[in-house]
Design a protein around this motif. Structure first.
Motif, PDB file in Angstrom:
ATOM      1  N   ARG A 194       1.802   7.173  -6.763  1.00  0.00           N
ATOM      2  CA  ARG A 194       0.809   8.262  -6.988  1.00  0.00           C
ATOM      3  C   ARG A 194       1.361   9.428  -6.582  1.00  0.00           C
ATOM      4  N   GLN A 195       2.208   9.912  -5.272  1.00  0.00           N
ATOM      5  CA  GLN A 195       2.623  10.743  -4.931  1.00  0.00           C
ATOM      6  C   GLN A 195       3.547  11.476  -5.749  1.00  0.00           C
ATOM      7  N   LYS A 213       0.915  -1.238  -0.120  1.00  0.00           N
ATOM      8  CA  LYS A 213       0.030  -0.023  -0.033  1.00  0.00           C
ATOM      9  C   LYS A 213       0.790   1.319   0.229  1.00  0.00           C
ATOM     10  N   ALA A 214       2.183   1.098   0.969  1.00  0.00           N
ATOM     11  CA  ALA A 214       2.796   2.377   0.617  1.00  0.00           C
ATOM     12  C   ALA A 214       3.289   2.584  -0.718  1.00  0.00           C
ATOM     13  N   LEU A 255       2.101   1.940  -3.535  1.00  0.00           N
ATOM     14  CA  LEU A 255       1.158   2.436  -4.343  1.00  0.00           C
ATOM     15  C   LEU A 255       0.892   3.956  -4.048  1.00  0.00           C
ATOM     16  N   TYR A 256       0.945   4.076  -2.847  1.00  0.00           N
ATOM     17  CA  TYR A 256       0.602   5.680  -2.529  1.00  0.00           C
ATOM     18  C   TYR A 256       1.932   6.677  -2.975  1.00  0.00           C
ATOM     19  N   LYS A 257       3.060   5.888  -2.843  1.00  0.00           N
ATOM     20  CA  LYS A 257       4.352   6.697  -3.382  1.00  0.00           C
ATOM     21  C   LYS A 257       4.161   6.795  -4.720  1.00  0.00           C
TER      22      LYS A 257
END
Length: 468
Positions: free
Chosen positions: A448-449, A441-442, A444-446
Motif C-alpha cells: 500500500r505504501q 502484515k509488513a 501488505l503495508y509496504k
C-alpha cells in the motif's frame, strides 16, 4: 631487497653519525655516512644505491630539504626518512611534499628507529597490501585497492601526527570524509572527538551558531547557551565539508580560528580558546572559486598546509572488482542475505561504466543488485546509464537534505525488490513475505505504501525498470 639493506646516514654531527652507524650495524644493516648534503648527493651521483637514506633536516651548506629535493631528482624511487630536532610542522609538511617517506624527531628511542626502519624497508607488497581494509567506524572503511590509494594512505599515515590543517579535494562521492576519518584515526587525537559539519546543508546564520555556539538572547528563541561544534571538538578533529559553500563573512571568522584557535560565541563577549585540528573538503574548482571571490584566498592558503587530491573512480578502475566484492560482503552481512557473485560479463560492464557518482554510486548499485538479485537488470542499468541518472537526481535533490536522499534511494530499491518478489511468486503474498524475510502484515503495508499494483495496472516505466 637484499638480506642486509644499504643505509646512508647524513648528519653534520659526528657523534650522531657514530651512534647511528653503530646501532644500525649491530642490526646487520650496511651503513655508509655523509657529514653534509653535498657529500650525500655526490655519493648517489657516483653510483651509490642505498635502500634508505636517513637525512638530517638542519645542516650547514645545503639543508635537508634541498638535499632531499636533489636526491629525489637523481633517484625518484629513493626512500628518505627525515631526522630533526626542530618540531616545525611547515618543514615536515614540505619534506612530505618533496617525497620524504617518513620523519623521526630527535632525540628518539632505539625502538622508534627500529619501527621506522622496518616500515621504510618493507616492500610495497608487504607494507601496503592491495585491498587491505581499514575500519573507521560508523560503517565507513578505507580500502587501498590501487597504487594511487596506497599513496594516499601513506601520505595520511605520515601527515596524521603533524598538527596542520589538511585540505581534501575531489569530486562528490570520491571518499573525502573517509580520508578525513583516516587522518583522525591515525593521529594522536584518535581517542578524542571527530565531528563532520556540512557547510552546504545550513544557511549562514544557522551554520555560524552550529560552529561557534551562542549565548542566551543571541537571537529569538535562544533561551539557553549552547556550545558549538568547535567547543565540542576541543582536542579533537573537525571536518568542514563543502568549505567552498561557506559565506565570505563566516570564512573570515573561520580564518581567525585557524590563526589563533580562538573565537566568540554568537552574542558572547568573551573569547573561547580551543585546540582543534581542522580538516576541510570541497569538490569545487578552488582557483576559479578564489577568482570569483567565492573562496577567500587567505583562508585557502591557511587550509592548504597540506593537500590531498582524491581521484574519481573512473581514474582508478583497477579498484572496482575489489570494491564490488567488499561492498557485497558488507551489505550481505547487514541484510542477512547470501552474497551474490559478479560474473565476468557484469564485471566488464562495471569496468566500462564511468561512475559519475563515484564510490557513493557504486555502493548504491551493489545494494540494489543484492536486493533485486537480477544480473540482467544490473547490466541493463549500467548500459542504459540508469545508475548515473539516479546519482544525478540524488545530487539535484540535495536541497532536501542528506537524509531525504538516502530515504528516497532506500524506498526505490525496496519497492523494486517487493515488486520483483511478487512477480517471482506469482503474486502469492505469503510466499513473497517469506522470500523477503518480513512479516505478511509488513508486506501488505509496504504494498500500500509504495502503491504496488498487479502487473497490468503498473505504469510502463515501472515495469521497464524491473526488466518486465
Amino acid at each position: 631487497m637484499s638480506a642486509s639493506p644499504n643505509v646512508l646516514v647524513v648528519d653534520d654531527e659526528p657523534g650522531m653519525l657514530r651512534y647511528m652507524k653503530t646501532v644500525l650495524e649491530l642490526d646487520s644493516y650496511k651503513v655508509s655516512t655523509a657529514h653534509c648534503g653535498e657529500d650525500a648527493i655526490q655519493s648517489v651521483r657516483d653510483g651509490a644505491a642505498p635502500d634508505l637514506v636517513l637525512l638530517d633536516l638542519v645542516m650547514p651548506g645545503i639543508d635537508g630539504l634541498q638535499t632531499l629535493e636533489q636526491l629525489r631528482r637523481l633517484r625518484p624511487d629513493l626512500k628518505v626518512v627525515m631526522l630533526s630536532c626542530v618540531s616545525d610542522p611547515s618543514k615536515v609538511v614540505r619534506a612530505i611534499q618533496l617525497g620524504a617517506h617518513n620523519y623521526l624527531t630527535k632525540p628518539f628511542q632505539k625502538s622508534d628507529l627500529d619501527q621506522i626502519m622496518q616500515q621504510s624497508l618493507r616492500t610495497a607488497a608487504s607494507t601496503e597490501p592491495l585491498g587491505e581494509v581499514e575500519e573507521l567506524g560508523d560503517d565507513l572503511f578505507f580500502l587501498a585497492a590501487s597504487p594511487v590509494m596506497q599513496k594516499i594512505r601513506a601520505q595520511v599515515k605520515t601527515i596524521a601526527n603533524v598538527d596542520v590543517p589538511v585540505l581534501m579535494l575531489g569530486e562528490s562521492g570520491t571518499g573525502k570524509e573517509i580520508v578525513a576519518r583516516l587522518i583522525h584515526k591515525s593521529s594522536a587525537r584518535s581517542h578524542r572527538t571527530f565531528l563532520k559539519v556540512n557547510c552546504a546543508a545550513l544557511p549562514t546564520e544557522l551554520l555560524e551558531s552550529e560552529l561557534f555556539g551562542y549565548e542566551v538572547g543571541a537571537f529569538t528563541g535562544a533561551t539557553r547557551s549552547k556550545p558549538g561544534k568547535f567547543e565540542q571538538c576541543d582536542k579533537g578533529t573537525i571536518l568542514l565539508d563543502e568549505i567552498g559553500e561557506m559565506s565570505p563573512n563566516l570564512q573570515a571568522k573561520l580564518l581567525h580560528v585557524l590563526q589563533d584557535q580562538e573565537f566568540s560565541r554568537l552574542g558572547g563577549r568573551s573569547s573561547v580558546k580551543v585546540n582543534v585540528r581542522i580538516l576541510a573538503a570541497t569538490n569545487i574548482d578552488v582557483q576559479q572559486a578564489i577568482a570569483s571571490k567565492q573562496l577567500r584566498e587567505d583562508l585557502y592558503y591557511r587550509l592548504n598546509a597540506f593537500t590531498i587530491k582524491i581521484p574519481p573512480l573512473r581514474d582508478r578502475k583497477d579498484e572496482i572488482p575489489t570494491l564490488l566484492r567488499h561492498f557485497m560482503t558488507r551489505f550481505a552481512e547487514s541484510y542477512a542475505r547470501s552474497p551474490l557473485s559478479f560474473s565476468p560479463a557484469l564485471l566488464e560492464e562495471c569496468q566500462r561504466y564511468s561512475w559519475p557518482g563515484n564510490l557513493r554510486e557504486l555502493s548504491n548499485f551493489v545494494k540494489r543488485y543484492l536486493i533485486l538479485g537480477d544480473e540482467a537488470w544490473a547490466i541493463h542499468e549500467l548500459r542504459s546509464g540508469t545508475s548515473s541518472k539516479e546519482a544525478s537526481s540524488a545530487t539535484q535533490s540535495a536541497a532536501g537534505g542528506l537524509k531525504n536522499i538516502v530515504r528516497n534511494l532506500k524506498d526505490e530499491a525496496e519497492s523494486q525488490a517487493i515488486a520483483r518478489a511478487l512477480e517471482q511468486t506469482g503474486w502469492n503474498r505469503k510466499e513473497a513475505a517469506v522470500m523477503l524475510n518480513i512479516s505478511y502484515k509488513a508486506l501488505l503495508y509496504k504494498i500500500r505504501q509504495y502503491n504496488i499494483g498487479a502487473p497490468a495496472a503498473r505504469p510502463a516505466a515501472f515495469r521497464a525498470k524491473l526488466g518486465m
